[in-house]
Write a protein that holds these residues in place. Structure first.
Motif, PDB file in Angstrom:
ATOM      1  N   SER A  52      -6.991   4.706  -1.457  1.00  0.00           N
ATOM      2  CA  SER A  52      -5.895   5.510  -0.916  1.00  0.00           C
ATOM      3  C   SER A  52      -5.164   4.757   0.186  1.00  0.00           C
ATOM      4  O   SER A  52      -3.926   4.787   0.251  1.00  0.00           O
ATOM      5  CB  SER A  52      -6.438   6.830  -0.376  1.00  0.00           C
ATOM      6  N   GLU A  53      -5.915   4.056   1.057  1.00  0.00           N
ATOM      7  CA  GLU A  53      -5.281   3.272   2.120  1.00  0.00           C
ATOM      8  C   GLU A  53      -4.487   2.116   1.528  1.00  0.00           C
ATOM      9  O   GLU A  53      -3.367   1.816   1.970  1.00  0.00           O
ATOM     10  CB  GLU A  53      -6.338   2.742   3.091  1.00  0.00           C
ATOM     11  N   LEU A  54      -5.051   1.466   0.520  1.00  0.00           N
ATOM     12  CA  LEU A  54      -4.391   0.338  -0.135  1.00  0.00           C
ATOM     13  C   LEU A  54      -3.064   0.772  -0.748  1.00  0.00           C
ATOM     14  O   LEU A  54      -2.022   0.125  -0.573  1.00  0.00           O
ATOM     15  CB  LEU A  54      -5.316  -0.238  -1.202  1.00  0.00           C
ATOM     16  N   ARG A  55      -3.087   1.907  -1.442  1.00  0.00           N
ATOM     17  CA  ARG A  55      -1.857   2.412  -2.068  1.00  0.00           C
ATOM     18  C   ARG A  55      -0.815   2.776  -1.002  1.00  0.00           C
ATOM     19  O   ARG A  55       0.372   2.498  -1.167  1.00  0.00           O
ATOM     20  CB  ARG A  55      -2.166   3.629  -2.935  1.00  0.00           C
ATOM     21  N   THR A  56      -1.266   3.409   0.071  1.00  0.00           N
ATOM     22  CA  THR A  56      -0.348   3.813   1.145  1.00  0.00           C
ATOM     23  C   THR A  56       0.338   2.603   1.759  1.00  0.00           C
ATOM     24  O   THR A  56       1.560   2.594   1.972  1.00  0.00           O
ATOM     25  CB  THR A  56      -1.106   4.595   2.233  1.00  0.00           C
ATOM     26  N   ARG A  57      -0.446   1.564   2.024  1.00  0.00           N
ATOM     27  CA  ARG A  57       0.113   0.371   2.653  1.00  0.00           C
ATOM     28  C   ARG A  57       1.022  -0.388   1.699  1.00  0.00           C
ATOM     29  O   ARG A  57       2.050  -0.944   2.099  1.00  0.00           O
ATOM     30  CB  ARG A  57      -1.020  -0.516   3.179  1.00  0.00           C
ATOM     31  N   LEU A  58       0.680  -0.398   0.420  1.00  0.00           N
ATOM     32  CA  LEU A  58       1.545  -1.047  -0.572  1.00  0.00           C
ATOM     33  C   LEU A  58       2.866  -0.294  -0.713  1.00  0.00           C
ATOM     34  O   LEU A  58       3.935  -0.907  -0.816  1.00  0.00           O
ATOM     35  CB  LEU A  58       0.841  -1.117  -1.927  1.00  0.00           C
ATOM     36  N   ARG A  59       2.798   1.021  -0.717  1.00  0.00           N
ATOM     37  CA  ARG A  59       4.026   1.821  -0.832  1.00  0.00           C
ATOM     38  C   ARG A  59       4.942   1.581   0.369  1.00  0.00           C
ATOM     39  O   ARG A  59       6.161   1.586   0.230  1.00  0.00           O
ATOM     40  CB  ARG A  59       3.677   3.305  -0.942  1.00  0.00           C
ATOM     41  N   GLU A  60       4.337   1.384   1.539  1.00  0.00           N
ATOM     42  CA  GLU A  60       5.130   1.112   2.735  1.00  0.00           C
ATOM     43  C   GLU A  60       5.899  -0.198   2.578  1.00  0.00           C
ATOM     44  O   GLU A  60       7.100  -0.273   2.857  1.00  0.00           O
ATOM     45  CB  GLU A  60       4.219   1.040   3.965  1.00  0.00           C
ATOM     46  N   VAL A  61       5.204  -1.240   2.101  1.00  0.00           N
ATOM     47  CA  VAL A  61       5.874  -2.527   1.887  1.00  0.00           C
ATOM     48  C   VAL A  61       6.959  -2.385   0.821  1.00  0.00           C
ATOM     49  O   VAL A  61       8.074  -2.906   0.979  1.00  0.00           O
ATOM     50  CB  VAL A  61       4.855  -3.607   1.474  1.00  0.00           C
ATOM     51  N   LEU A  62       6.657  -1.684  -0.252  1.00  0.00           N
ATOM     52  CA  LEU A  62       7.639  -1.477  -1.318  1.00  0.00           C
ATOM     53  C   LEU A  62       8.875  -0.745  -0.800  1.00  0.00           C
ATOM     54  O   LEU A  62      10.004  -1.074  -1.171  1.00  0.00           O
ATOM     55  CB  LEU A  62       7.011  -0.682  -2.469  1.00  0.00           C
ATOM     56  N   LYS A  63       8.661   0.235   0.054  1.00  0.00           N
ATOM     57  CA  LYS A  63       9.783   1.002   0.614  1.00  0.00           C
ATOM     58  C   LYS A  63      10.718   0.086   1.401  1.00  0.00           C
ATOM     59  O   LYS A  63      11.941   0.127   1.216  1.00  0.00           O
ATOM     60  CB  LYS A  63       9.247   2.110   1.519  1.00  0.00           C
ATOM     61  N   TYR A  64      10.141  -0.740   2.265  1.00  0.00           N
ATOM     62  CA  TYR A  64      10.957  -1.647   3.067  1.00  0.00           C
ATOM     63  C   TYR A  64      11.691  -2.660   2.190  1.00  0.00           C
ATOM     64  O   TYR A  64      12.884  -2.926   2.384  1.00  0.00           O
ATOM     65  CB  TYR A  64      10.089  -2.379   4.084  1.00  0.00           C
ATOM     66  N   LEU A  65      10.980  -3.245   1.230  1.00  0.00           N
ATOM     67  CA  LEU A  65      11.591  -4.257   0.363  1.00  0.00           C
ATOM     68  C   LEU A  65      12.695  -3.665  -0.508  1.00  0.00           C
ATOM     69  O   LEU A  65      13.729  -4.293  -0.727  1.00  0.00           O
ATOM     70  CB  LEU A  65      10.533  -4.903  -0.531  1.00  0.00           C
ATOM     71  N   MET A 117      -7.974  -7.235   2.690  1.00  0.00           N
ATOM     72  CA  MET A 117      -8.629  -7.173   1.382  1.00  0.00           C
ATOM     73  C   MET A 117      -9.645  -8.294   1.215  1.00  0.00           C
ATOM     74  O   MET A 117     -10.665  -8.132   0.544  1.00  0.00           O
ATOM     75  CB  MET A 117      -7.571  -7.237   0.272  1.00  0.00           C
ATOM     76  N   GLU A 118      -9.356  -9.440   1.830  1.00  0.00           N
ATOM     77  CA  GLU A 118     -10.303 -10.562   1.750  1.00  0.00           C
ATOM     78  C   GLU A 118     -11.520 -10.332   2.635  1.00  0.00           C
ATOM     79  O   GLU A 118     -12.639 -10.702   2.274  1.00  0.00           O
ATOM     80  CB  GLU A 118      -9.595 -11.854   2.170  1.00  0.00           C
ATOM     81  N   ASP A 119     -11.299  -9.711   3.804  1.00  0.00           N
ATOM     82  CA  ASP A 119     -12.389  -9.522   4.764  1.00  0.00           C
ATOM     83  C   ASP A 119     -13.188  -8.259   4.495  1.00  0.00           C
ATOM     84  O   ASP A 119     -14.364  -8.174   4.823  1.00  0.00           O
ATOM     85  CB  ASP A 119     -11.832  -9.463   6.188  1.00  0.00           C
ATOM     86  N   GLN A 120     -12.521  -7.269   3.939  1.00  0.00           N
ATOM     87  CA  GLN A 120     -13.179  -5.999   3.654  1.00  0.00           C
ATOM     88  C   GLN A 120     -12.446  -5.331   2.508  1.00  0.00           C
ATOM     89  O   GLN A 120     -11.375  -5.771   2.112  1.00  0.00           O
ATOM     90  CB  GLN A 120     -13.161  -5.101   4.890  1.00  0.00           C
ATOM     91  N   SER A 121     -12.973  -4.312   1.970  1.00  0.00           N
ATOM     92  CA  SER A 121     -12.328  -3.620   0.856  1.00  0.00           C
ATOM     93  C   SER A 121     -11.780  -2.285   1.342  1.00  0.00           C
ATOM     94  O   SER A 121     -12.539  -1.311   1.496  1.00  0.00           O
ATOM     95  CB  SER A 121     -13.333  -3.380  -0.283  1.00  0.00           C
ATOM     96  N   PRO A 122     -10.473  -2.238   1.646  1.00  0.00           N
ATOM     97  CA  PRO A 122      -9.893  -0.963   2.077  1.00  0.00           C
ATOM     98  C   PRO A 122     -10.045   0.090   0.980  1.00  0.00           C
ATOM     99  O   PRO A 122     -10.086  -0.239  -0.216  1.00  0.00           O
ATOM    100  CB  PRO A 122      -8.423  -1.301   2.313  1.00  0.00           C
ATOM    101  N   ALA A 123     -10.107   1.332   1.383  1.00  0.00           N
ATOM    102  CA  ALA A 123     -10.162   2.414   0.407  1.00  0.00           C
ATOM    103  C   ALA A 123      -8.899   2.379  -0.456  1.00  0.00           C
ATOM    104  O   ALA A 123      -7.828   1.950  -0.016  1.00  0.00           O
ATOM    105  CB  ALA A 123     -10.270   3.757   1.124  1.00  0.00           C
TER     106      ALA A 123
END
Length: 507
Positions: free
Chosen positions: A454-467, A446-452
């Motif tokens: 949809s990609e941002l939400r997908t990756r956040l949901r993955e972290v939330l699932k594990y946590l 996110m600091e180096d580039q701005s992910p789309a």
């Protein structure tokens, strides 16, 4: 699973106890049990030093060998951490009855406090003595113990086991201490009951407990339960790690699940006196985990697997049957020698030595399957060390090392899904470990580039699932244990992650 002559006995509300010729007594569920649900929770009948333990306090089991100062009990002369030890006079500590027996027998006159090895051997007789004392003080509880399996017929034919008990326990109690009210048969039987049915308590504190009901769970190398014990009263709580159907056996593993079948079956035969024939042990691939597989040194593509997994003397052969392998086979004895030699290398590695562990994996990448138990154990250690020690703190890790930690955790979770499925301690820890590299990599992207979005939400949901799963699993661990502390950290991280999710949702 149940023989024709098995019968239902009185059990707890979530299980019955059945009997069969093949399995003896074993638990089956009386209802469907959900993952995480408590099956039983009970305090031990007796607690005390493990066989082979180091010198410890008889009251609270605090290790004493590294202490500069400890005391002797003023009555019986046995080692204590202090005169005010919280375990003095307590049911699961150094009781008054035990103290008086040890005092009257003048047992302390045989203790050589200048010889730690000798002291350790004397401690082997403490838990058997505590069981035998109940014959006098609590006959009904002693009868519960006496009804447990001792495997005397098998143990009597294992000279190393039988003779060790004869010298260090039977002779100690009946001859050295003069407790002639107990026969040699009774003492040997109690030794067997303890060896077959005890649970190790805590982590690395060298004590064991004998429980009134938990011993009835049958063994499986892919268990459907896990258990925790409390530090104060040593209460054992057994929970379902997976969903258990009504009428299904309730199981635990008497062996270390991360080892391969060769090592597990060897342990079970030598320490629990039976041969395991479960699905995992019967499968040369160990249910597709390849925990014992070598990479074929001839064709380089086939895997060397045990020809007859239930035969400890079976040869091992390459499974490349397409004609590409000229044929490779290794005898059981040679396989055991190879594993012993490599195991010795593993034992020499400091588990905080990242470079040493990575070097081992590279050295044996063309010898051992990537998920061979010796590699797998190293990978579990690496997954937990990356991010926690100087030079490898989590926010200092390069993207490459963050990806390494992530990939290690992913590989570990795939294997655990097979051999330790569901709500298990090691799975909870690994789920927590994987969230950090995922989150930091996302933050850096996110600091180096701005992910789309949809990609941002997908990756956040993955972290939330594990946590989320980690926080649930680790919430069952004792509050002050490392895993319990990690569980609280997971809950705190979840709050922060949900704030992030809320912000992302508004973008």
């Amino acid at each position: 699973m149940e023989d024709a002559d098995s019968k239902s006995l009185q059990g707890g509300p979530k299980f019955d106890v059945k009997v069969s010729k093949a399995m003896g007594r074993y638990m089956v569920s009386t209802k469907e049990i959900a993952p995480g649900e408590i099956i039983l929770s009970e305090e031990p009948i007796v607690v005390g030093p493990c066989t082979g333990c180091k010198v410890q306090c008889l009251g609270c089991y605090r290790p004493l060998e590294s202490e500069t100062y400890f005391v002797k009990c003023p009555r019986c002369g046995w080692p204590l951490c202090s005169q005010t030890c919280p375990g003095l006079g307590q049911r699961h500590g150094h009781t008054i009855e035990e103290c008086l027996i040890l005092q009257k027998s003048k047992s302390s006159s045989l203790l050589d406090y200048s010889n730690l090895e000798s002291l350790r051997l004397h401690l082997q007789a403490i838990v058997p003595l505590r069981c035998l004392i109940l014959k006098r003080t609590d006959p009904s509880t002693f009868n519960i113990i006496w009804d447990m399996e001792s495997h005397n017929d098998i143990r009597r034919n294992i000279p190393e086991v039988w003779n060790s008990n004869q010298v260090n326990v039977v002779n100690r109690i009946t001859k050295d201490w003069g407790l002639v009210e107990f026969s040699e048969h009774e003492v040997h039987t109690v030794c067997g009951i303890l060896e077959v049915n005890c649970f190790e308590i805590g982590q690395g504190i060298n004590i064991r407990g004998l429980y009134p009901t938990a011993f009835l769970m049958s063994h499986d190398c892919v268990p459907n339960t896990n258990h925790t014990d409390e530090e104060t009263n040593y209460k054992l709580t057994v929970r379902a790690s997976t969903r258990i159907s009504q009428g299904h056996p309730i199981t635990l593993s008497y062996a270390y699940t991360l080892q391969n079948s060769l090592k597990r079956r060897e342990h079970l035969l030598e320490n629990k006196f039976f041969e395991c024939h479960c699905k995992r042990c019967s499968d040369p691939t160990e249910l597709g985990t390849y925990s014992g597989a070598l990479i074929c040194p001839k064709c380089k593509t086939g895997l060397v697997l045990c020809d007859k997994p239930l035969d400890a003397e079976s040869s091992w052969s390459c499974n490349n049957l397409q004609g590409h392998c000229p044929g490779y086979s290794i005898a059981a004895r040679s396989m055991k020698l190879l594993l012993h030699r490599i195991s010795q290398e593993v034992e020499q590695i400091d588990l905080n030595d990242v470079e040493g562990m990575e070097t081992f994996l590279k050295k044996y990448r063309n010898v051992l399957h990537p998920t061979h138990y010796l590699c797998f154990g190293i990978k579990v250690s690496l997954s937990q060390v990356y991010g926690k020690i100087n030079g490898y703190l989590i926010y200092e890790l390069s993207n490459e090392l963050l990806e390494r930690k992530r990939d290690l955790c992913t590989e570990i979770l795939k294997v655990l899904d097979i051999i330790e499925p569901g709500y298990t301690r090691i799975r909870g820890v690994t789920l927590y470990e994987i969230h950090a590299p995922l989150m930091i990599l996302l933050t850096r992207d996110m600091e180096d580039q701005s992910p789309a979005k949809s990609e941002l939400r997908t990756r956040l949901r993955e972290v939330l699932k594990y946590l989320t799963e980690a926080s649930v699993i680790l919430s069952y661990e004792p509050e002050n244990s490392p895993e319990g502390i990690m569980g609280r950290a997971a809950k705190e991280a979840l709050v922060q992650m949900r704030d992030w999710e809320s912000i992302v949702g508004k973008l």
